[in-house]
Design an enzyme around this catalytic site. Sequence first.
Site, PDB file in Angstrom:
ATOM      1  N   ASP A 115      48.605  38.192  31.762  1.00 54.68           N
ATOM      2  CA  ASP A 115      49.378  38.312  33.002  1.00 54.68           C
ATOM      3  C   ASP A 115      50.638  37.454  32.864  1.00 54.68           C
ATOM      4  OD1 ASP A 115      50.112  38.851  35.611  1.00 54.68           O
ATOM      5  OD2 ASP A 115      48.671  37.485  36.512  1.00 54.68           O
TER       6      ASP A 115
ATOM      7  N   LYS B 224      49.664  43.225  31.518  1.00 53.56           N
ATOM      8  CA  LYS B 224      50.495  43.640  32.659  1.00 53.56           C
ATOM      9  C   LYS B 224      51.943  43.727  32.232  1.00 53.56           C
ATOM     10  CE  LYS B 224      47.755  41.946  36.474  1.00 53.56           C
ATOM     11  NZ  LYS B 224      47.668  41.020  37.603  1.00 53.56           N
TER      12      LYS B 224
ATOM     13  N   PHE C   7      46.904  43.905  40.957  1.00 53.34           N
ATOM     14  CA  PHE C   7      45.701  43.100  40.756  1.00 53.34           C
ATOM     15  C   PHE C   7      44.500  44.007  40.541  1.00 53.34           C
ATOM     16  CE2 PHE C   7      42.198  40.265  41.532  1.00 53.34           C
ATOM     17  CZ  PHE C   7      42.599  39.150  40.821  1.00 53.34           C
ATOM     18  N   VAL C   8      43.888  43.867  39.373  1.00 50.91           N
ATOM     19  CA  VAL C   8      42.792  44.766  38.997  1.00 50.91           C
ATOM     20  C   VAL C   8      41.467  44.011  38.870  1.00 50.91           C
ATOM     21  CG1 VAL C   8      44.320  46.388  37.824  1.00 50.91           C
ATOM     22  CG2 VAL C   8      43.357  44.480  36.532  1.00 50.91           C
TER      23      VAL C   8
ATOM     24  N   ARG D 181      32.982  41.692  38.625  1.00 55.16           N
ATOM     25  CA  ARG D 181      32.946  41.646  37.161  1.00 55.16           C
ATOM     26  C   ARG D 181      31.997  42.697  36.595  1.00 55.16           C
ATOM     27  NH1 ARG D 181      35.560  36.956  35.417  1.00 55.16           N
ATOM     28  NH2 ARG D 181      35.220  35.052  36.601  1.00 55.16           N
TER      29      ARG D 181
ATOM     30  N   GLY E 235      35.867  36.287  31.816  1.00 57.36           N
ATOM     31  CA  GLY E 235      36.357  37.651  32.001  1.00 57.36           C
ATOM     32  C   GLY E 235      36.213  38.568  30.802  1.00 57.36           C
TER      33      GLY E 235
ATOM     34  N   ASP F  73      37.584  39.685  37.697  1.00 57.94           N
ATOM     35  CA  ASP F  73      37.048  39.358  39.020  1.00 57.94           C
ATOM     36  C   ASP F  73      38.135  39.130  40.050  1.00 57.94           C
ATOM     37  OD1 ASP F  73      37.843  36.774  37.766  1.00 57.94           O
ATOM     38  OD2 ASP F  73      37.087  35.955  39.653  1.00 57.94           O
TER      39      ASP F  73
ATOM     40  N   ASP G  44      40.503  38.998  28.647  1.00 55.44           N
ATOM     41  CA  ASP G  44      40.471  40.206  29.469  1.00 55.44           C
ATOM     42  C   ASP G  44      41.866  40.749  29.750  1.00 55.44           C
ATOM     43  OD1 ASP G  44      41.132  38.068  31.114  1.00 55.44           O
ATOM     44  OD2 ASP G  44      39.563  38.423  32.599  1.00 55.44           O
TER      45      ASP G  44
HETATM   46  P1  IMP Z   1      47.721  34.401  32.892  1.00 54.62           P
HETATM   47  O1  IMP Z   1      47.484  32.973  32.492  1.00 54.62           O
HETATM   48  O2  IMP Z   1      48.588  34.507  34.117  1.00 54.62           O
HETATM   49  O3  IMP Z   1      48.183  35.282  31.765  1.00 54.62           O
HETATM   50  O4  IMP Z   1      46.355  34.944  33.431  1.00 54.62           O
HETATM   51  C1  IMP Z   1      45.272  35.171  32.634  1.00 54.62           C
HETATM   52  C2  IMP Z   1      44.002  35.095  33.442  1.00 54.62           C
HETATM   53  O5  IMP Z   1      44.230  35.332  34.838  1.00 54.62           O
HETATM   54  C3  IMP Z   1      43.074  36.178  33.001  1.00 54.62           C
HETATM   55  O6  IMP Z   1      42.250  35.743  31.939  1.00 54.62           O
HETATM   56  C4  IMP Z   1      42.310  36.503  34.247  1.00 54.62           C
HETATM   57  O7  IMP Z   1      41.188  35.642  34.368  1.00 54.62           O
HETATM   58  C5  IMP Z   1      43.273  36.211  35.373  1.00 54.62           C
HETATM   59  N1  IMP Z   1      43.968  37.422  35.862  1.00 54.62           N
HETATM   60  C6  IMP Z   1      45.274  37.755  35.706  1.00 54.62           C
HETATM   61  N2  IMP Z   1      45.560  38.930  36.264  1.00 54.62           N
HETATM   62  C7  IMP Z   1      44.384  39.385  36.802  1.00 54.62           C
HETATM   63  C8  IMP Z   1      44.010  40.591  37.518  1.00 54.62           C
HETATM   64  O8  IMP Z   1      44.812  41.492  37.789  1.00 54.62           O
HETATM   65  N3  IMP Z   1      42.705  40.662  37.891  1.00 54.62           N
HETATM   66  C9  IMP Z   1      41.779  39.700  37.630  1.00 54.62           C
HETATM   67  N4  IMP Z   1      42.085  38.587  36.942  1.00 54.62           N
HETATM   68  C10 IMP Z   1      43.375  38.421  36.541  1.00 54.62           C
HETATM   69 MG    MG Z   2      39.559  35.326  36.320  1.00 55.01          MG
END
Ligand code: IMP
Ligand code: MG
Length: 183
Positions: free
Chosen positions: A104, A133, A154-155, A167, A45, A161, A101
Amino acid sequence: MDMLGDLEKILYHESTIMARLDELAAQITHDYRGLDLTLVAVLNGSLPFMADLIRRIPLPLKLDCLSVSSYYGSTRTTGNVRFDQDRLPDVDGRHTLIVDDILDSGITLAAIRRKIQEEAKPASLKSCVLLSKRRERAKEVEADYVGFEIADEFVVGYGLDYDEKYRNLSLIGVLNPEIYANQ
Ligand code: IMP
Ligand code: MG
């Protein structure tokens, strides 16, 4: 396939992203001048973000990549992070900046930070995300450099992606929830 037609709204056009990258890169350049800097891209990403970011940082730096798979139930992480390669980038003694990227739940960034701290000896370890986020994190982790704070939606685009698609959009937008509603 009409990628733009799948968006509910556009959040950041390419020119807005580039202007913010100018600022982020200036801050990073200021903070790391004179230090041995390694940027670690979290694949896939962060690729467009990293490519545009490093070309704005006029310092001698090293570039490395790290591939992780986080298991996704449609649009939310299930909490498992798997490291896809045996060897981590060699960041011993280097000021290390993880580039991802989006932040979250925080699970991915927390796992990467822990792994690097356990298996390497970076001179320092910070992180930079294009998007963060606004939500409660499953893991207590925040990024040191943030491009944009966004709502909990969700973006896609500019590296991000859904199901490996979108992407290659040069802008960032909120995906129409109808696209993933029936998954
Ligand atoms: P986390 O582990 O929940 O912080 O998520 C991180 C990973 O989840 C990012 O590197 C993205 O690959 C994916 N992700 C989280 N939110 C989004 C979104 O809104 N769109 C696309 N990918 C996301
Ligand atoms: Mg991803």
